[in-house]
Design an enzyme around this catalytic site. Structure first.
Site, PDB file in Angstrom:
ATOM      1  N   TYR A 300      36.676  36.147  39.022  1.00 27.53           N
ATOM      2  CA  TYR A 300      36.694  37.325  38.159  1.00 27.53           C
ATOM      3  C   TYR A 300      37.542  38.433  38.757  1.00 27.53           C
ATOM      4  O   TYR A 300      38.394  39.032  38.087  1.00 27.53           O
ATOM      5  CB  TYR A 300      35.264  37.815  37.939  1.00 27.53           C
ATOM      6  CG  TYR A 300      35.165  39.220  37.410  1.00 27.53           C
ATOM      7  CD1 TYR A 300      35.500  39.518  36.096  1.00 27.53           C
ATOM      8  CD2 TYR A 300      34.754  40.267  38.234  1.00 27.53           C
ATOM      9  CE1 TYR A 300      35.421  40.821  35.606  1.00 27.53           C
ATOM     10  CE2 TYR A 300      34.669  41.557  37.753  1.00 27.53           C
ATOM     11  CZ  TYR A 300      35.007  41.831  36.449  1.00 27.53           C
ATOM     12  OH  TYR A 300      34.932  43.119  35.978  1.00 27.53           O
ATOM     13  N   LYS A 304      41.020  40.067  37.203  1.00 28.96           N
ATOM     14  CA  LYS A 304      41.167  41.482  36.865  1.00 28.96           C
ATOM     15  C   LYS A 304      42.335  42.108  37.620  1.00 28.96           C
ATOM     16  O   LYS A 304      43.030  42.994  37.096  1.00 28.96           O
ATOM     17  CB  LYS A 304      39.868  42.234  37.167  1.00 28.96           C
ATOM     18  CG  LYS A 304      38.703  41.865  36.264  1.00 28.96           C
ATOM     19  CD  LYS A 304      38.971  42.234  34.805  1.00 28.96           C
ATOM     20  CE  LYS A 304      38.835  43.701  34.537  1.00 28.96           C
ATOM     21  NZ  LYS A 304      38.969  44.046  33.095  1.00 28.96           N
TER      22      LYS A 304
END
Length: 543
Positions: A300, A304
């Site tokens: 994740y 990002k």
């Protein structure tokens, strides 16, 4: 080892659609009866009780009186939040998520915003309207807004909020021609908060949603005639493996050491195929391997970081704000203290501890648990949009805002568990749960041994095979939690919030009151014991 618990030029290949799926959480929003254990705890503190018996805190009448009492000659006119948003049209992705929903509510309640276009993932307009009603308009979060407008609430919302059928993972954002043209003609600000936030999700899905989709939204933004700002919601943990104080600077394409090539990562996924039945496991392992190799703890965080890079790379002359929140949790104050949607990052730990499952934890007790309430993140998002929208200047680099508490008002892991201990020893989530003070470890094997021993000890001497299996299952679950949040338990960086501090200084007293952005105003003991945990019980656990 037992740790003392004492306080102390980017080339983008042709886009191939991955199977991103649908990232929305259906919610059944109804008021829950007060939990008897909450009442038992609250009887010792009348202020706690008041937070959950009024629909708004503070009541609207008190807010008006306090605002009227402010000295209008407070030294400067502020940044002009109300003036900027008057009549402005906003396009929001991720409006059914936690932060997006709070931003929309705050804009409707506290500004004279024009129209708010909400991109909603649905099969058709009817389904989008149903989601708008179910997940946003009928949410408890809008109780203050409904109180403010009364019988005219429906007409007010109909004039302000427009549900747009779309999907950030589709070409043209999945919108029809009519919607595209309306938004291109009207929109002044784009707030992109849609994302997949599952730490260990499949690499292909995270790249599709957190890397390719933001680029798609930015390409659309560049076609909007009146666009003044693009606000991209990222995460503080895009720089999670650095040490020391992290300044609010944009990520460089390629990363600090030049290892990360976004085009190569996408090409890797395009070429990746698996003949195994368990493709999900394959892509999860691939993502974790790439993250660790490139310097991130989770897939994740890597996705990002790549999302920030590509949005900045292709933005051209579009003014870009990047907002990097740390761990977003429940509302601190407005509109409803303790309101939260689903269990966030720290909440599985809170719930497990409240059930007596965490006698030991794998973390450094002195490390700040970098929590930030969602209403502060929403207020900062709105305030920085107004500030930079009023400057009419296109910066050479995007402006970064860390939204974090680790430097200005830190709460450590020890502090958090101490506050939880005081709360749950009086009101455990399970009757008879063994709530004890947590022992901290920095060696995983020693932690695991202590954890399993303490859980087994609670069952007593006469244990059968079924009890042993239950003990092992509980211990394994806690171990997995600790591994998942290891990056936060041993966090090395502290996030500098100089831009938010400067923002606070530039705001008028009235703006500071109506759009609180100062993390120093938070009393963490009160937040955990009187706001967050009771809110978690009311809005999530007791659903």
């Amino acid at each position: 080892m037992l740790v003392s618990a004492a306080p102390t030029s980017f080339f983008y290949p042709p886009i191939k659609r991955f199977s991103a799926g649908k990232y929305c959480t259906k919610t059944n929003l109804q008021f829950a009866a007060n939990h008897p254990k909450i009442n038992a705890f609250s009887s010792k503190n009348e202020q706690t009780h008041s937070l959950f018996t009024s629909c708004c805190h503070p009541p609207a009448s008190q807010l008006k009186a306090a605002a009227a009492a402010l000295d209008p000659q407070d030294g400067h006119a502020g940044i002009g939040i109300l003036e900027f948003f008057q009549g402005k049209n906003i396009f929001v992705t991720g409006a059914t998520g936690l932060l997006g929903k709070v931003v929309v509510e705050k804009l409707l309640r506290s500004t004279s915003v024009g129209k708010i276009y909400l991109l909603i993932n649905a099969k058709d307009k009817e389904a989008a309207f149903d989601r708008l009603n179910c997940e946003i308009l009928n949410s408890e979060l809008l109780a203050c807004l409904k109180e403010k407008y009364g019988k005219s609430f429906g007409a007010f919302v109909k004039a302000k909020v427009i549900a747009v059928v779309g999907d950030i993972c589709e070409p043209k954002l999945g919108m029809d021609y009519e919607s595209i043209e309306a938004i291109r003609k009207d929109v002044n600000v784009i707030i992109h908060s849609a994302a997949c936030t599952t730490f260990n999700e499949r690499y292909d899905l995270l790249v599709d949603t957190n890397v390719i989709a933001p680029q798609r939204v930015m390409r659309f933004a560049k076609t909007c005639n009146k666009l003044q700002l693009f606000a991209h919601v990222s995460t503080a943990y895009v720089t999670e493996r650095r040490e020391g104080v992290i300044l609010e600077k944009p990520l460089m394409m390629g990363g600090e050491d030049g290892k990360l090539d976004v085009a190569d990562e996408i090409s890797l996924l395009l070429k990746s195929s698996t003949n195994t039945i368990d493709a999900t496991n394959f892509f999860k392992k691939l993502g974790q391997h790439r993250a660790e190799m490139l310097g991130w703890s989770t897939t994740y965080q890597l996705s990002k970081a790549m999302g920030e890079m590509v949005v900045n790379e292709i933005r051209g002359d579009v003014p870009l704000l990047i907002i990097r929140p740390a761990i977003i949790e429940s509302c601190h104050n407005q509109p409803l203290p303790g309101w939260i949607q689903g269990m966030r990052v720290f909440d599985p730990v809170v719930v497990s501890y409240g059930k007596g499952m965490i006698p030991a934890y794998f973390a450094n007790p002195h490390v700040p648990l970098d929590i930030i309430p969602v209403d502060l993140v929403a207020n900062i998002t709105i305030a920085v949009i107004a500030k930079h929208g009023n400057t009419h200047v296109t910066a050479a680099q995007p402006t970064i805002y860390h939204v974090a508490s680790s430097l200005q008002n830190p709460v450590t892991w020890f502090d958090a568990f101490e506050y939880l201990y005081e709360y749950f020893k009086e009101a455990p989530l399970i009757e008879g749960a063994n709530i004890s003070r947590v022992k901290f470890f920095d060696d995983f094997e020693e932690f695991s041994k202590c954890l399993r021993g303490e859980i087994m000890r609670h069952y007593g001497a006469n244990v059968d095979r079924k009890m042993v299996r239950q003990c092992n299952a509980k211990a394994t679950y806690v171990e997995q939690l600790c591994k998942m949040y290891e990056f936060a338990g041993f966090l090395k960086p502290r996030y500098h919030t100089g831009n938010v501090q400067k923002l606070t200084e530039e705001m008028s007293k009235e703006e500071q009151f109506n759009f609180d952005v100062d993390v120093k105003n938070i009393n963490w003991k009160k937040y955990f014991q009187e706001i967050h945990v009771p809110g978690l019980r009311k809005y999530v656990i007791d659903r």
